[in-house]
Design a protein around this motif. Sequence first.
Motif, PDB file in Angstrom:
ATOM      1  N   VAL A   1      -5.483  -2.314 -12.649  1.00 56.38           N
ATOM      2  CA  VAL A   1      -5.680  -3.264 -11.545  1.00 56.38           C
ATOM      3  C   VAL A   1      -7.169  -3.439 -11.307  1.00 56.38           C
ATOM      4  O   VAL A   1      -7.927  -2.463 -11.341  1.00 56.38           O
ATOM      5  CB  VAL A   1      -5.014  -2.769 -10.239  1.00 56.38           C
TER       6      VAL A   1
ATOM      7  N   THR B   1      -2.075  -2.991  -4.007  1.00 53.90           N
ATOM      8  CA  THR B   1      -2.310  -2.192  -5.207  1.00 53.90           C
ATOM      9  C   THR B   1      -1.049  -1.443  -5.618  1.00 53.90           C
ATOM     10  O   THR B   1      -0.761  -1.305  -6.815  1.00 53.90           O
ATOM     11  CB  THR B   1      -3.471  -1.210  -5.002  1.00 53.90           C
TER      12      THR B   1
ATOM     13  N   LEU C   1      -8.355   1.768 -11.114  1.00 52.40           N
ATOM     14  CA  LEU C   1      -8.579   0.653 -10.201  1.00 52.40           C
ATOM     15  C   LEU C   1     -10.048   0.284 -10.335  1.00 52.40           C
ATOM     16  O   LEU C   1     -10.933   1.065  -9.976  1.00 52.40           O
ATOM     17  CB  LEU C   1      -8.242   1.065  -8.763  1.00 52.40           C
TER      18      LEU C   1
END
Length: 294
Positions: A52, A86, A15
């Motif tokens: 992401v 997420t 992330l």
Amino acid sequence: MTAHRIVTGHISAVLALLPEELDTTAARTAGRALPGGWHLEPSGTGLERAAVEITVGAAGVSADAHTVRVRLPRTAASSDTLAYVTYTALERARQQQRKATVHATALHAPGGRAVLLLGTKGAGKTSTALALAERGWVHAGDDLVVLEGDEVQAVTVWPGKPTAAIRDPLRPLAPKPQRDLEPFAAGPARLVWVVRIAIHPSLATASLTPAKPLSVNERLRLHENLGRYISGLPTPLSGEGSVPYGPVWPLDTPALARWRSHLITALGGCRFDYLYASSPETAADLLAKEADAR
């Protein structure tokens, strides 16, 4: 801004670009109700490609072949929206690792094998699961469950959402409070039985009807279920407390669609029944009796 490794939905991924000062307390709290939880940890070398990217700004989503990029208003990024967005954005990475999030309820029957309960909203999945837990079965997820399909057409059920929303019969219009599911599975189990449930008081006789060979309609329902979380980002990007804004950005690929077809074939290889009953207790009695007989 820095990169983190996020662990949720039984996978881990990078992330990137999450603001260092961002308060993730609400996301961590919400993550307790997601399959596999929701955790952040150091990303390691930092050389891995991010699955992401989260930035703060006007709400929006874009994606390329490798990375989903999400912009969240600061208030949403500091809320439980961060966990839900997420989790959903990682569905492509999840399916690339041969796992898929499905709308279902799962339990471990006595002996440890997994049973998957399918059905539309309000069909009676949760109530039947609670009744089965009273009969010695172990919860393995309510409403959200993660399935894994391997190359030999075996299906594994990973623990799903460990809480359930239970309606108070004396307050049918009130919000349904969440309760922890106990006992709850500690790990994955091999799937041996799929049951599509329909509970209605007008059904005088409880019955189990084989669903195999799977009909075209059943295959379409399974395709829709397996593709639900990869179709885009349904979570409101501006937060639940404001006007929902969540553009759907397709995250699918032909390869993943082919894998889901493979997974449906594997589900069809399990015992697959339709269950009709007048009450969750009647349904649980029938399932428990059938499981004991096997």
